[in-house]
Design a protein around this motif. Structure first.
Motif, PDB file in Angstrom:
ATOM      1  N   THR A 168      -7.611 -20.725  34.080  1.00 15.92           N
ATOM      2  CA  THR A 168      -8.353 -21.282  32.943  1.00 15.92           C
ATOM      3  C   THR A 168      -9.770 -20.702  32.723  1.00 15.92           C
ATOM      4  N   ARG A 169     -10.200 -20.561  31.276  1.00 17.07           N
ATOM      5  CA  ARG A 169     -11.240 -19.839  31.019  1.00 17.07           C
ATOM      6  C   ARG A 169     -12.400 -20.728  31.453  1.00 17.07           C
ATOM      7  N   SER A 200     -19.759 -20.385  33.126  1.00 16.62           N
ATOM      8  CA  SER A 200     -20.010 -18.870  33.412  1.00 16.62           C
ATOM      9  C   SER A 200     -21.514 -18.630  33.781  1.00 16.62           C
ATOM     10  N   GLU A 213     -16.621 -11.324  26.658  1.00 19.91           N
ATOM     11  CA  GLU A 213     -16.913 -12.418  27.719  1.00 19.91           C
ATOM     12  C   GLU A 213     -16.353 -11.763  28.957  1.00 19.91           C
ATOM     13  N   THR A 256     -12.716  -9.391  33.446  1.00 23.66           N
ATOM     14  CA  THR A 256     -12.436 -10.546  32.597  1.00 23.66           C
ATOM     15  C   THR A 256     -10.964 -10.730  32.736  1.00 23.66           C
ATOM     16  N   THR A 257     -10.544 -11.933  32.365  1.00 25.65           N
ATOM     17  CA  THR A 257      -9.206 -12.172  32.515  1.00 25.65           C
ATOM     18  C   THR A 257      -8.557 -12.326  30.981  1.00 25.65           C
ATOM     19  N   ALA A 269      -6.440 -15.303  29.691  1.00 25.23           N
ATOM     20  CA  ALA A 269      -7.348 -16.253  29.304  1.00 25.23           C
ATOM     21  C   ALA A 269      -8.351 -16.097  28.288  1.00 25.23           C
ATOM     22  N   GLY A 302     -11.351 -14.487  28.541  1.00 28.03           N
ATOM     23  CA  GLY A 302     -12.650 -14.645  28.932  1.00 28.03           C
ATOM     24  C   GLY A 302     -12.617 -14.949  30.491  1.00 28.03           C
ATOM     25  N   THR A 359     -13.013 -16.103  34.273  1.00 30.44           N
ATOM     26  CA  THR A 359     -12.224 -17.230  34.946  1.00 30.44           C
ATOM     27  C   THR A 359     -12.725 -17.155  36.316  1.00 30.44           C
TER      28      THR A 359
END
Length: 101
Positions: free
Chosen positions: A3-4, A10, A27, A73-74, A77, A79, A81
């Motif tokens: 999940t972002r 963040s 992101e 980064t993911t 997602a 952005g 996570t």
């Protein structure tokens, strides 16, 4: 699927990481590691690769001689996570063991 993180989450996660910065305009988070020589940098990358493979979460990175630049980064997602935060913490431990600056 991970999940972002929200913008507040963040920011909180970034404040708990040393040397990592937001990779504008994405992101993502980034950090540069500098080692004593190419061999130390490559040994560091090898250990990070093993951890990343176990996590099934892989960094974007580049290496020039003794410098390694990493962005996390993911993509799935869209952005940041918790996977990125966890991998960053593991990377930091590995870097410290290899004498990164």
């Amino acid at each position: 699927m991970a999940t972002r993180l929200t913008p507040d989450a963040s920011s909180a996660a970034l404040s708990g990481l040393t040397g990592w910065t937001l990779a504008d305009p994405r992101e993502a988070i980034s950090r540069r590691f500098v080692f004593s020589d190419f061999t130390a940098a490559f040994a560091f990358m090898t250990q990070v690769a093993l951890v990343a493979e176990k996590m099934d979460h892989h960094p974007e990175w580049s290496n020039v001689y003794r410098t390694v630049d990493i962005t996390l980064t993911t993509h799935d997602a869209g952005g940041l996570t918790e996977l990125d935060v966890a991998l960053a913490k593991s990377i930091d431990r590995i870097a410290a063991a290899h004498g990164a600056r």
